[in-house]
Motif scaffolding. Structure first.
Motif, PDB file in Angstrom:
ATOM      1  N   LYS A 276     -13.052  -5.758  -7.765  1.00  0.00           N
ATOM      2  CA  LYS A 276     -12.810  -4.434  -7.205  1.00  0.00           C
ATOM      3  C   LYS A 276     -13.985  -3.502  -7.467  1.00  0.00           C
ATOM      4  O   LYS A 276     -14.625  -3.566  -8.509  1.00  0.00           O
ATOM      5  CB  LYS A 276     -11.549  -3.821  -7.810  1.00  0.00           C
ATOM      6  CG  LYS A 276     -10.281  -4.440  -7.310  1.00  0.00           C
ATOM      7  CD  LYS A 276      -9.095  -3.679  -7.837  1.00  0.00           C
ATOM      8  CE  LYS A 276      -7.869  -4.074  -7.057  1.00  0.00           C
ATOM      9  NZ  LYS A 276      -6.869  -3.053  -7.082  1.00  0.00           N
TER      10      LYS A 276
ATOM     11  N   ASP B  27     -10.561  -3.838  -1.535  1.00  0.00           N
ATOM     12  CA  ASP B  27      -9.967  -3.787  -2.872  1.00  0.00           C
ATOM     13  C   ASP B  27      -8.452  -3.947  -2.831  1.00  0.00           C
ATOM     14  O   ASP B  27      -7.856  -4.481  -3.761  1.00  0.00           O
ATOM     15  CB  ASP B  27     -10.324  -2.468  -3.568  1.00  0.00           C
ATOM     16  CG  ASP B  27     -11.750  -2.432  -4.072  1.00  0.00           C
ATOM     17  OD1 ASP B  27     -12.448  -3.463  -3.993  1.00  0.00           O
ATOM     18  OD2 ASP B  27     -12.177  -1.366  -4.545  1.00  0.00           O
ATOM     19  N   THR B  28      -7.844  -3.473  -1.769  1.00  0.00           N
ATOM     20  CA  THR B  28      -6.386  -3.531  -1.657  1.00  0.00           C
ATOM     21  C   THR B  28      -5.887  -4.912  -1.249  1.00  0.00           C
ATOM     22  O   THR B  28      -4.894  -5.395  -1.786  1.00  0.00           O
ATOM     23  CB  THR B  28      -5.891  -2.479  -0.637  1.00  0.00           C
ATOM     24  OG1 THR B  28      -6.341  -1.191  -1.052  1.00  0.00           O
ATOM     25  CG2 THR B  28      -4.375  -2.478  -0.546  1.00  0.00           C
TER      26      THR B  28
ATOM     27  N   MET C 270       0.861  -1.171   0.000  1.00  0.00           N
ATOM     28  CA  MET C 270       0.000   0.000   0.000  1.00  0.00           C
ATOM     29  C   MET C 270       0.907   1.233   0.000  1.00  0.00           C
ATOM     30  O   MET C 270       1.775   1.356   0.847  1.00  0.00           O
ATOM     31  CB  MET C 270      -0.897  -0.026   1.241  1.00  0.00           C
ATOM     32  CG  MET C 270      -1.956   1.030   1.191  1.00  0.00           C
ATOM     33  SD  MET C 270      -3.123   1.074   2.575  1.00  0.00           S
ATOM     34  CE  MET C 270      -3.696  -0.568   2.735  1.00  0.00           C
TER      35      MET C 270
ATOM     36  N   LEU D 159      -8.607   1.722  -7.495  1.00  0.00           N
ATOM     37  CA  LEU D 159      -7.297   1.632  -6.846  1.00  0.00           C
ATOM     38  C   LEU D 159      -6.602   0.334  -7.199  1.00  0.00           C
ATOM     39  O   LEU D 159      -7.154  -0.674  -7.406  1.00  0.00           O
ATOM     40  CB  LEU D 159      -7.451   1.742  -5.321  1.00  0.00           C
ATOM     41  CG  LEU D 159      -8.028   3.049  -4.828  1.00  0.00           C
ATOM     42  CD1 LEU D 159      -8.215   3.016  -3.330  1.00  0.00           C
ATOM     43  CD2 LEU D 159      -7.131   4.207  -5.196  1.00  0.00           C
TER      44      LEU D 159
ATOM     45  N   ILE E 297      -2.397   6.190  -0.776  1.00  0.00           N
ATOM     46  CA  ILE E 297      -3.573   5.441  -0.310  1.00  0.00           C
ATOM     47  C   ILE E 297      -3.680   5.516   1.211  1.00  0.00           C
ATOM     48  O   ILE E 297      -4.782   5.679   1.755  1.00  0.00           O
ATOM     49  CB  ILE E 297      -3.527   3.979  -0.807  1.00  0.00           C
ATOM     50  CG1 ILE E 297      -3.642   3.949  -2.329  1.00  0.00           C
ATOM     51  CG2 ILE E 297      -4.634   3.151  -0.172  1.00  0.00           C
ATOM     52  CD1 ILE E 297      -3.481   2.578  -2.948  1.00  0.00           C
TER      53      ILE E 297
ATOM     54  N   ILE F 230     -12.049   0.255   0.204  1.00  0.00           N
ATOM     55  CA  ILE F 230     -10.647   0.406  -0.222  1.00  0.00           C
ATOM     56  C   ILE F 230      -9.782  -0.704   0.368  1.00  0.00           C
ATOM     57  O   ILE F 230      -8.940  -1.281  -0.330  1.00  0.00           O
ATOM     58  CB  ILE F 230     -10.107   1.803   0.151  1.00  0.00           C
ATOM     59  CG1 ILE F 230     -10.759   2.872  -0.723  1.00  0.00           C
ATOM     60  CG2 ILE F 230      -8.586   1.849   0.013  1.00  0.00           C
ATOM     61  CD1 ILE F 230     -10.447   4.294  -0.315  1.00  0.00           C
TER      62      ILE F 230
END
Length: 160
Positions: free
Chosen positions: A156, A149-150, A1, A160, A5, A146
């Protein structure tokens, strides 16, 4: 990350806490959220301005329809910012426009409204104010999206 972000997540966390506690957010937060979102997404997509434009048009149409509906229902013009929607909510939803393609933005918008109502009803005993911290609850949901998604390999929602 990456740091952008992480900064975005910290700003979203600040939105949640400020809106929860004070029922308003500092005007700088949506500006920083938009800037960080734009920076992150413009590195991945060269159509970021088009994405932002579509999302803002959707949001403004939705806000206009809400205003017209409430005005007709009450037989007089009602300013949505005095009665139903805070300026911080408007700025927040515009600030996150770079993060989503239009279909996902619409989905997030609807989910965030449902999430905010569910949180308000679920926390009725804790929350003493009648107003809903919409930007705060939406920011909390966006943090979860987020992070999902990360770290997870599901479909997603954000870009990002």
């Amino acid at each position: 990350m990456n740091l952008a972000i992480i900064g975005l997540l910290l700003c979203l966390l600040l939105v949640f806490f400020q809106d929860w506690k004070y029922r308003h957010i500092h005007v700088a937060l949506p500006i920083v959220i938009f800037s960080l979102s734009f920076y992150i997404i413009q590195q991945q997509s060269n159509i970021v301005l088009k994405i932002i434009g579509y999302n803002i048009v959707f949001f403004l149409i939705t806000l206009s329809v809400l205003t017209i509906y409430m005005s007709i229902k009450n037989k007089q013009f009602l300013n949505p910012f005095q009665n139903y929607f805070g300026l911080g909510d408007l700025l927040f939803y515009i600030a996150i426009t770079p993060l989503f393609l239009l279909q996902k933005y619409i989905l997030f918008f609807i989910l965030s409204m449902v999430f905010a109502v569910a949180m308000q009803l679920g926390l009725k005993k804790i929350i003493k104010q009648e107003t809903v911290p919409l930007a705060g609850f939406s920011a909390l949901l966006l943090i979860m999206v987020i992070l999902k998604d990360t770290f997870l390999n599901f479909q997603k929602m954000t870009m990002l």
